[in-house]
Design a protein around this motif. Structure first.
Motif, PDB file in Angstrom:
ATOM      1  N   PHE A  46       0.694  -1.432  -0.209  1.00  0.00           N
ATOM      2  CA  PHE A  46       0.070  -0.046   0.339  1.00  0.00           C
ATOM      3  C   PHE A  46       1.070   1.798   0.277  1.00  0.00           C
ATOM      4  O   PHE A  46       1.948   1.065   0.545  1.00  0.00           O
ATOM      5  CB  PHE A  46      -0.938   0.079   1.059  1.00  0.00           C
ATOM      6  CG  PHE A  46      -2.434  -0.831   1.250  1.00  0.00           C
ATOM      7  CD1 PHE A  46      -2.968  -0.903   0.787  1.00  0.00           C
ATOM      8  CD2 PHE A  46      -1.943  -2.192   1.961  1.00  0.00           C
ATOM      9  CE1 PHE A  46      -4.199  -1.910   0.430  1.00  0.00           C
ATOM     10  CE2 PHE A  46      -2.719  -3.170   1.613  1.00  0.00           C
ATOM     11  CZ  PHE A  46      -4.109  -3.185   1.278  1.00  0.00           C
TER      12      PHE A  46
ATOM     13  N   GLN B 170      -3.465   3.706  -0.210  1.00  0.00           N
ATOM     14  CA  GLN B 170      -3.963   2.730  -1.303  1.00  0.00           C
ATOM     15  C   GLN B 170      -2.646   2.022  -2.549  1.00  0.00           C
ATOM     16  O   GLN B 170      -1.691   2.200  -2.103  1.00  0.00           O
ATOM     17  CB  GLN B 170      -3.162   4.156  -3.012  1.00  0.00           C
ATOM     18  CG  GLN B 170      -3.907   3.722  -4.649  1.00  0.00           C
ATOM     19  CD  GLN B 170      -3.585   4.638  -5.176  1.00  0.00           C
ATOM     20  OE1 GLN B 170      -4.707   4.865  -6.602  1.00  0.00           O
ATOM     21  NE2 GLN B 170      -2.370   5.786  -5.166  1.00  0.00           N
ATOM     22  N   ASN B 171      -3.470   1.219  -2.395  1.00  0.00           N
ATOM     23  CA  ASN B 171      -2.962  -0.279  -2.975  1.00  0.00           C
ATOM     24  C   ASN B 171      -1.913  -0.322  -4.055  1.00  0.00           C
ATOM     25  O   ASN B 171      -2.300   0.718  -5.154  1.00  0.00           O
ATOM     26  CB  ASN B 171      -4.282  -1.947  -3.497  1.00  0.00           C
ATOM     27  CG  ASN B 171      -3.891  -2.656  -3.591  1.00  0.00           C
ATOM     28  OD1 ASN B 171      -3.451  -3.468  -4.652  1.00  0.00           O
ATOM     29  ND2 ASN B 171      -3.381  -4.056  -2.334  1.00  0.00           N
TER      30      ASN B 171
ATOM     31  N   GLU C 153      -4.430   0.688  -8.707  1.00  0.00           N
ATOM     32  CA  GLU C 153      -4.124   2.014  -8.549  1.00  0.00           C
ATOM     33  C   GLU C 153      -5.202   2.588  -8.188  1.00  0.00           C
ATOM     34  O   GLU C 153      -6.637   2.014  -8.991  1.00  0.00           O
ATOM     35  CB  GLU C 153      -3.580   2.168  -9.397  1.00  0.00           C
ATOM     36  CG  GLU C 153      -2.355   2.020  -9.327  1.00  0.00           C
ATOM     37  CD  GLU C 153      -1.268   2.848 -10.428  1.00  0.00           C
ATOM     38  OE1 GLU C 153      -2.094   3.792 -11.168  1.00  0.00           O
ATOM     39  OE2 GLU C 153      -0.169   2.513 -10.720  1.00  0.00           O
ATOM     40  N   GLY C 154      -6.198   3.503  -7.569  1.00  0.00           N
ATOM     41  CA  GLY C 154      -7.330   3.776  -7.441  1.00  0.00           C
ATOM     42  C   GLY C 154      -8.045   2.975  -6.230  1.00  0.00           C
ATOM     43  O   GLY C 154      -9.509   3.616  -6.311  1.00  0.00           O
ATOM     44  N   TRP C 155      -7.810   2.463  -5.984  1.00  0.00           N
ATOM     45  CA  TRP C 155      -8.267   1.199  -4.933  1.00  0.00           C
ATOM     46  C   TRP C 155      -7.342   1.721  -3.683  1.00  0.00           C
ATOM     47  O   TRP C 155      -6.513   1.386  -3.352  1.00  0.00           O
ATOM     48  CB  TRP C 155      -8.160   0.217  -5.358  1.00  0.00           C
ATOM     49  CG  TRP C 155      -9.030  -0.306  -6.837  1.00  0.00           C
ATOM     50  CD1 TRP C 155      -9.371   0.671  -7.571  1.00  0.00           C
ATOM     51  CD2 TRP C 155      -9.628  -1.818  -7.265  1.00  0.00           C
ATOM     52  NE1 TRP C 155     -10.902  -0.614  -8.254  1.00  0.00           N
ATOM     53  CE2 TRP C 155     -10.730  -1.049  -8.013  1.00  0.00           C
ATOM     54  CE3 TRP C 155      -9.334  -2.582  -6.173  1.00  0.00           C
ATOM     55  CZ2 TRP C 155     -11.087  -2.845  -8.813  1.00  0.00           C
ATOM     56  CZ3 TRP C 155      -9.813  -3.893  -7.537  1.00  0.00           C
ATOM     57  CH2 TRP C 155     -10.263  -4.257  -8.667  1.00  0.00           C
ATOM     58  N   TYR C 156      -8.753   1.565  -1.967  1.00  0.00           N
ATOM     59  CA  TYR C 156      -7.543   2.023  -0.951  1.00  0.00           C
ATOM     60  C   TYR C 156      -8.270   1.483   0.243  1.00  0.00           C
ATOM     61  O   TYR C 156      -9.655   0.958   0.030  1.00  0.00           O
ATOM     62  CB  TYR C 156      -8.053   3.975  -0.507  1.00  0.00           C
ATOM     63  CG  TYR C 156      -8.008   4.960  -1.282  1.00  0.00           C
ATOM     64  CD1 TYR C 156      -6.463   5.474  -1.504  1.00  0.00           C
ATOM     65  CD2 TYR C 156      -8.204   5.737  -3.248  1.00  0.00           C
ATOM     66  CE1 TYR C 156      -5.867   5.953  -2.183  1.00  0.00           C
ATOM     67  CE2 TYR C 156      -7.762   6.109  -3.679  1.00  0.00           C
ATOM     68  CZ  TYR C 156      -7.190   6.641  -3.154  1.00  0.00           C
ATOM     69  OH  TYR C 156      -6.809   7.510  -4.106  1.00  0.00           O
TER      70      TYR C 156
ATOM     71  N   GLY D  99     -12.880  -1.795  -1.923  1.00  0.00           N
ATOM     72  CA  GLY D  99     -11.597  -1.080  -3.165  1.00  0.00           C
ATOM     73  C   GLY D  99     -12.192  -0.282  -3.954  1.00  0.00           C
ATOM     74  O   GLY D  99     -11.965   0.476  -4.644  1.00  0.00           O
TER      75      GLY D  99
ATOM     76  N   THR E 149     -13.957   2.540  -3.872  1.00  0.00           N
ATOM     77  CA  THR E 149     -13.687   4.482  -2.997  1.00  0.00           C
ATOM     78  C   THR E 149     -12.530   4.805  -3.843  1.00  0.00           C
ATOM     79  O   THR E 149     -12.229   5.074  -4.825  1.00  0.00           O
ATOM     80  CB  THR E 149     -12.215   3.360  -1.730  1.00  0.00           C
ATOM     81  OG1 THR E 149     -11.556   2.682  -3.126  1.00  0.00           O
ATOM     82  CG2 THR E 149     -12.565   2.183  -1.085  1.00  0.00           C
ATOM     83  N   ARG E 150     -13.078   5.992  -3.355  1.00  0.00           N
ATOM     84  CA  ARG E 150     -12.287   7.648  -3.840  1.00  0.00           C
ATOM     85  C   ARG E 150     -10.917   8.018  -2.507  1.00  0.00           C
ATOM     86  O   ARG E 150     -11.835   7.872  -1.489  1.00  0.00           O
ATOM     87  CB  ARG E 150     -12.948   8.472  -4.408  1.00  0.00           C
ATOM     88  CG  ARG E 150     -14.105   7.715  -5.168  1.00  0.00           C
ATOM     89  CD  ARG E 150     -12.916   7.569  -6.968  1.00  0.00           C
ATOM     90  NE  ARG E 150     -13.956   6.640  -7.960  1.00  0.00           N
ATOM     91  CZ  ARG E 150     -14.682   5.651  -7.951  1.00  0.00           C
ATOM     92  NH1 ARG E 150     -13.215   4.697  -7.059  1.00  0.00           N
ATOM     93  NH2 ARG E 150     -15.014   5.120  -9.224  1.00  0.00           N
ATOM     94  N   GLN E 151     -10.570   9.018  -3.149  1.00  0.00           N
ATOM     95  CA  GLN E 151      -9.879   9.659  -1.987  1.00  0.00           C
ATOM     96  C   GLN E 151     -10.303  10.718  -1.478  1.00  0.00           C
ATOM     97  O   GLN E 151      -9.889  10.970  -0.094  1.00  0.00           O
ATOM     98  CB  GLN E 151      -8.681  10.288  -2.691  1.00  0.00           C
ATOM     99  CG  GLN E 151      -7.286  10.720  -1.645  1.00  0.00           C
ATOM    100  CD  GLN E 151      -6.150  11.292  -2.381  1.00  0.00           C
ATOM    101  OE1 GLN E 151      -6.335  12.769  -2.582  1.00  0.00           O
ATOM    102  NE2 GLN E 151      -5.364  10.273  -3.099  1.00  0.00           N
TER     103      GLN E 151
ATOM    104  N   VAL F 281     -11.736   6.405   4.101  1.00  0.00           N
ATOM    105  CA  VAL F 281     -10.015   5.584   3.468  1.00  0.00           C
ATOM    106  C   VAL F 281      -9.303   6.781   4.474  1.00  0.00           C
ATOM    107  O   VAL F 281      -8.115   6.430   3.963  1.00  0.00           O
ATOM    108  CB  VAL F 281     -10.207   5.897   1.565  1.00  0.00           C
ATOM    109  CG1 VAL F 281     -11.235   4.954   1.203  1.00  0.00           C
ATOM    110  CG2 VAL F 281     -10.554   7.907   2.014  1.00  0.00           C
TER     111      VAL F 281
END
Length: 265
Positions: free
Chosen positions: A180, A193-194, A198-201, A213, A216-218, A223
Protein backbone atom coordinates in the motif's frame (compact mmCIF):
# COMPACT_ATOMS: atom_id res chain seq x y z
CA UNK A 1 32.24 73.36 -75.45
CA UNK A 2 32.27 73.62 -71.73
CA UNK A 3 35.05 74.61 -69.50
CA UNK A 4 37.91 72.19 -68.81
CA UNK A 5 36.79 71.82 -65.24
CA UNK A 6 33.31 70.60 -66.23
CA UNK A 7 34.82 68.15 -68.74
CA UNK A 8 37.12 66.71 -66.06
CA UNK A 9 34.17 66.32 -63.67
CA UNK A 10 32.22 64.42 -66.31
CA UNK A 11 35.15 62.08 -66.96
CA UNK A 12 35.59 61.38 -63.23
CA UNK A 13 31.88 60.70 -62.85
CA UNK A 14 31.95 58.37 -65.87
CA UNK A 15 34.91 56.47 -64.42
CA UNK A 16 33.15 56.16 -61.08
CA UNK A 17 30.06 54.71 -62.77
CA UNK A 18 32.20 52.21 -64.68
CA UNK A 19 33.94 51.12 -61.46
CA UNK A 20 30.63 50.61 -59.72
CA UNK A 21 29.28 48.56 -62.63
CA UNK A 22 32.40 46.38 -62.64
CA UNK A 23 32.07 45.76 -58.91
CA UNK A 24 28.40 44.84 -59.25
CA UNK A 25 29.20 42.41 -62.10
CA UNK A 26 31.83 40.71 -59.91
CA UNK A 27 29.32 40.19 -57.11
CA UNK A 28 26.30 39.29 -59.25
CA UNK A 29 27.43 37.30 -62.32
CA UNK A 30 24.84 36.44 -64.96
CA UNK A 31 23.34 32.98 -65.15
CA UNK A 32 25.61 30.57 -66.97
CA UNK A 33 28.81 32.34 -66.04
CA UNK A 34 31.45 30.73 -63.87
CA UNK A 35 32.51 32.18 -60.56
CA UNK A 36 35.29 30.79 -58.44
CA UNK A 37 35.83 31.94 -54.89
CA UNK A 38 38.96 31.94 -52.84
CA UNK A 39 38.19 28.43 -51.61
CA UNK A 40 38.10 26.99 -55.15
CA UNK A 41 34.32 26.64 -55.39
CA UNK A 42 32.04 28.27 -57.86
CA UNK A 43 28.92 28.04 -59.96
CA UNK A 44 28.89 27.02 -63.62
CA UNK A 45 25.77 27.19 -65.75
CA UNK A 46 23.56 27.61 -62.65
CA UNK A 47 25.19 24.52 -61.17
CA UNK A 48 27.45 24.38 -58.10
CA UNK A 49 30.96 23.16 -58.92
CA UNK A 50 32.49 23.31 -55.45
CA UNK A 51 32.38 24.89 -52.05
CA UNK A 52 33.96 28.33 -51.91
CA UNK A 53 34.22 30.74 -49.04
CA UNK A 54 33.73 34.04 -50.89
CA UNK A 55 31.24 36.70 -49.85
CA UNK A 56 29.04 36.05 -52.89
CA UNK A 57 28.91 32.33 -52.21
CA UNK A 58 27.86 32.93 -48.62
CA UNK A 59 25.13 35.28 -49.75
CA UNK A 60 23.83 32.79 -52.33
CA UNK A 61 23.75 30.01 -49.77
CA UNK A 62 21.91 32.14 -47.22
CA UNK A 63 19.45 33.35 -49.85
CA UNK A 64 18.75 29.75 -50.85
CA UNK A 65 17.95 28.93 -47.22
CA UNK A 66 21.02 26.78 -46.61
CA UNK A 67 23.65 27.18 -43.95
CA UNK A 68 27.23 27.30 -45.28
CA UNK A 69 29.50 24.72 -43.73
CA UNK A 70 31.93 26.12 -41.22
CA UNK A 71 29.98 29.32 -40.55
CA UNK A 72 28.20 28.06 -37.46
CA UNK A 73 29.00 25.31 -35.00
CA UNK A 74 26.29 23.09 -33.67
CA UNK A 75 26.07 23.15 -29.88
CA UNK A 76 24.46 20.16 -28.23
CA UNK A 77 22.95 21.10 -24.88
CA UNK A 78 22.12 18.17 -22.64
CA UNK A 79 19.07 18.64 -20.48
CA UNK A 80 19.65 18.21 -16.73
CA UNK A 81 18.51 14.90 -15.21
CA UNK A 82 14.94 14.84 -13.95
CA UNK A 83 15.34 13.86 -10.30
CA UNK A 84 11.60 13.85 -9.65
CA UNK A 85 11.02 11.32 -12.42
CA UNK A 86 13.87 9.16 -11.12
CA UNK A 87 12.36 9.11 -7.62
CA UNK A 88 8.93 8.25 -9.07
CA UNK A 89 10.36 5.35 -11.06
CA UNK A 90 12.42 4.00 -8.17
CA UNK A 91 9.43 4.22 -5.83
CA UNK A 92 7.64 1.64 -7.99
CA UNK A 93 10.43 -0.92 -7.61
CA UNK A 94 10.87 -3.07 -4.53
CA UNK A 95 14.06 -2.15 -2.72
CA UNK A 96 16.03 -5.29 -1.85
CA UNK A 97 19.27 -3.56 -0.82
CA UNK A 98 18.37 -0.91 1.72
CA UNK A 99 17.59 -1.70 5.31
CA UNK A 100 13.85 -1.92 5.92
CA UNK A 101 12.27 0.60 8.23
CA UNK A 102 9.82 -1.04 10.63
CA UNK A 103 7.25 0.99 12.54
CA UNK A 104 4.54 -0.01 15.00
CA UNK A 105 1.27 1.88 15.32
CA UNK A 106 -2.51 1.65 15.20
CA UNK A 107 -4.78 2.80 12.40
CA UNK A 108 -7.71 4.84 13.69
CA UNK A 109 -10.65 4.81 11.27
CA UNK A 110 -12.37 8.15 10.77
CA UNK A 111 -15.77 6.58 10.08
CA UNK A 112 -16.03 3.83 12.72
CA UNK A 113 -14.11 5.65 15.45
CA UNK A 114 -12.28 2.39 16.21
CA UNK A 115 -8.98 0.84 15.15
CA UNK A 116 -8.11 -1.59 12.35
CA UNK A 117 -7.39 -5.12 13.55
CA UNK A 118 -6.25 -8.39 11.96
CA UNK A 119 -7.86 -11.39 13.67
CA UNK A 120 -6.60 -14.95 13.84
CA UNK A 121 -9.43 -16.17 11.61
CA UNK A 122 -8.06 -13.92 8.81
CA UNK A 123 -10.84 -11.38 9.20
CA UNK A 124 -10.06 -7.68 8.99
CA UNK A 125 -12.25 -4.95 10.45
CA UNK A 126 -12.08 -1.57 12.17
CA UNK A 127 -13.81 -2.39 15.47
CA UNK A 128 -10.86 -2.68 17.88
CA UNK A 129 -10.50 -0.52 20.95
CA UNK A 130 -7.40 1.46 21.75
CA UNK A 131 -4.70 -0.87 23.08
CA UNK A 132 -6.27 -4.08 21.73
CA UNK A 133 -3.46 -6.56 20.91
CA UNK A 134 -4.99 -7.34 17.50
CA UNK A 135 -5.01 -3.62 16.64
CA UNK A 136 -1.23 -3.39 16.94
CA UNK A 137 0.15 -3.23 13.40
CA UNK A 138 3.71 -3.60 12.14
CA UNK A 139 4.41 -1.50 9.05
CA UNK A 140 7.40 -2.46 6.87
CA UNK A 141 8.76 -0.23 4.13
CA UNK A 142 8.82 -1.76 0.65
CA UNK A 143 10.76 1.01 -1.11
CA UNK A 144 12.60 4.18 -0.10
CA UNK A 145 9.38 6.01 -0.89
CA UNK A 146 6.04 5.68 0.90
CA UNK A 147 5.08 2.13 -0.09
CA UNK A 148 4.58 -0.17 2.90
CA UNK A 149 3.39 -3.63 3.93
CA UNK A 150 1.04 -3.83 6.91
CA UNK A 151 0.72 -6.93 9.10
CA UNK A 152 -0.82 -7.69 12.45
CA UNK A 153 1.67 -7.90 15.30
CA UNK A 154 -0.36 -10.59 17.08
CA UNK A 155 -1.15 -12.85 14.14
CA UNK A 156 1.65 -12.03 11.68
CA UNK A 157 -0.86 -11.88 8.79
CA UNK A 158 -0.51 -9.23 6.09
CA UNK A 159 -3.36 -7.01 4.94
CA UNK A 160 -3.85 -7.56 1.18
CA UNK A 161 -6.46 -6.85 -1.48
CA UNK A 162 -7.77 -9.29 -4.05
CA UNK A 163 -8.92 -8.56 -7.60
CA UNK A 164 -12.48 -7.88 -6.38
CA UNK A 165 -11.25 -5.13 -4.04
CA UNK A 166 -11.89 -7.11 -0.86
CA UNK A 167 -9.44 -6.93 2.03
CA UNK A 168 -7.95 -10.34 2.87
CA UNK A 169 -5.23 -11.57 5.22
CA UNK A 170 -2.24 -13.55 3.96
CA UNK A 171 0.66 -15.21 5.70
CA UNK A 172 3.01 -14.27 2.85
CA UNK A 173 2.94 -10.59 1.99
CA UNK A 174 5.51 -10.53 -0.83
CA UNK A 175 2.93 -9.93 -3.53
CA UNK A 176 2.21 -6.50 -4.93
CA UNK A 177 -1.41 -6.86 -3.77
CA UNK A 178 -0.11 -6.61 -0.19
CA UNK A 179 1.69 -3.30 -0.79
CA UNK A 180 0.00 0.00 0.00
CA UNK A 181 1.07 3.57 -0.68
CA UNK A 182 0.73 5.98 2.23
CA UNK A 183 -0.80 9.26 1.04
CA UNK A 184 -0.92 12.15 3.48
CA UNK A 185 -4.04 14.20 2.72
CA UNK A 186 -4.64 17.91 3.20
CA UNK A 187 -6.71 17.25 6.33
CA UNK A 188 -3.70 15.42 7.87
CA UNK A 189 -5.39 12.05 7.54
CA UNK A 190 -3.62 9.17 5.81
CA UNK A 191 -5.02 7.13 2.92
CA UNK A 192 -3.65 3.70 1.94
CA UNK A 193 -3.83 3.02 -1.80
CA UNK A 194 -3.13 -0.46 -3.09
CA UNK A 195 -0.02 -0.67 -5.28
CA UNK A 196 -1.41 -3.33 -7.61
CA UNK A 197 -4.87 -1.84 -8.07
CA UNK A 198 -4.31 1.89 -8.42
CA UNK A 199 -7.25 3.99 -7.29
CA UNK A 200 -8.42 1.34 -4.82
CA UNK A 201 -8.03 2.23 -1.14
CA UNK A 202 -8.29 0.47 2.19
CA UNK A 203 -11.67 1.56 3.57
CA UNK A 204 -14.15 0.70 6.34
CA UNK A 205 -17.78 1.57 6.92
CA UNK A 206 -19.26 3.17 10.03
CA UNK A 207 -19.84 -0.29 11.48
CA UNK A 208 -16.17 -1.16 10.94
CA UNK A 209 -16.74 -3.52 8.05
CA UNK A 210 -14.28 -3.45 5.13
CA UNK A 211 -15.47 -1.77 1.97
CA UNK A 212 -14.57 -2.89 -1.55
CA UNK A 213 -11.68 -0.97 -3.02
CA UNK A 214 -13.45 -0.58 -6.37
CA UNK A 215 -16.03 1.65 -4.64
CA UNK A 216 -13.56 3.93 -2.88
CA UNK A 217 -12.25 7.39 -3.69
CA UNK A 218 -9.58 9.46 -2.01
CA UNK A 219 -11.98 12.17 -0.81
CA UNK A 220 -14.28 9.70 1.01
CA UNK A 221 -14.22 9.56 4.80
CA UNK A 222 -14.08 5.75 4.68
CA UNK A 223 -10.47 5.82 3.42
CA UNK A 224 -9.18 8.30 6.02
CA UNK A 225 -7.05 7.00 8.86
CA UNK A 226 -4.98 8.43 11.66
CA UNK A 227 -1.80 6.84 12.98
CA UNK A 228 -1.76 6.33 16.72
CA UNK A 229 0.72 4.68 19.04
CA UNK A 230 -0.57 1.74 21.07
CA UNK A 231 -1.09 2.22 24.79
CA UNK A 232 2.14 1.95 26.71
CA UNK A 233 4.23 1.98 23.54
CA UNK A 234 7.04 4.52 23.38
CA UNK A 235 9.18 5.23 20.37
CA UNK A 236 12.93 5.20 20.63
CA UNK A 237 13.00 8.87 19.74
CA UNK A 238 11.11 9.78 22.89
CA UNK A 239 13.62 7.97 25.09
CA UNK A 240 16.56 9.94 23.72
CA UNK A 241 17.70 12.95 25.68
CA UNK A 242 20.24 15.63 24.85
CA UNK A 243 23.39 15.62 26.93
CA UNK A 244 25.05 18.95 27.61
CA UNK A 245 28.79 18.95 28.19
CA UNK A 246 30.28 21.79 30.23
CA UNK A 247 33.69 22.74 28.91
CA UNK A 248 35.92 25.14 30.86
CA UNK A 249 36.21 28.61 29.35
CA UNK A 250 39.29 29.43 27.31
CA UNK A 251 41.44 32.53 27.50
CA UNK A 252 43.51 34.21 24.84
CA UNK A 253 47.24 34.50 25.49
CA UNK A 254 49.51 37.29 24.35
CA UNK A 255 50.55 35.41 21.20
CA UNK A 256 46.95 34.80 20.14
CA UNK A 257 46.86 31.13 21.15
CA UNK A 258 43.86 29.77 23.01
CA UNK A 259 44.55 28.19 26.37
CA UNK A 260 42.03 26.47 28.58
CA UNK A 261 41.50 28.15 31.92
CA UNK A 262 41.52 26.11 35.08
CA UNK A 263 38.14 24.98 36.29
CA UNK A 264 36.82 26.87 39.29
CA UNK A 265 36.96 24.87 42.50
Amino acid sequence: MGSPRSVLSCLLLHLLVLCLQAQVRSLWPPVGSARVGPGGGGREGGRETGLGTGAGWRRDMLRAGRQPAGLTQEVTVQSPPNFTQHVREQSLVTDQLSRRLIRTYQLYSRTSGKHVQVLANKRINAMAEDGDPYAKLIVETDTFGSRVRVRGAETGLYICMNKKGKLIAKGNGKGKDCVFTEIVLENNYTALQNAKYEGWYMAFTRKGRPRKGSKTRQHQREVHFMKRLPKGHHTTEQSLRFEFLNYPPFTRSLRGQRTWASEPR
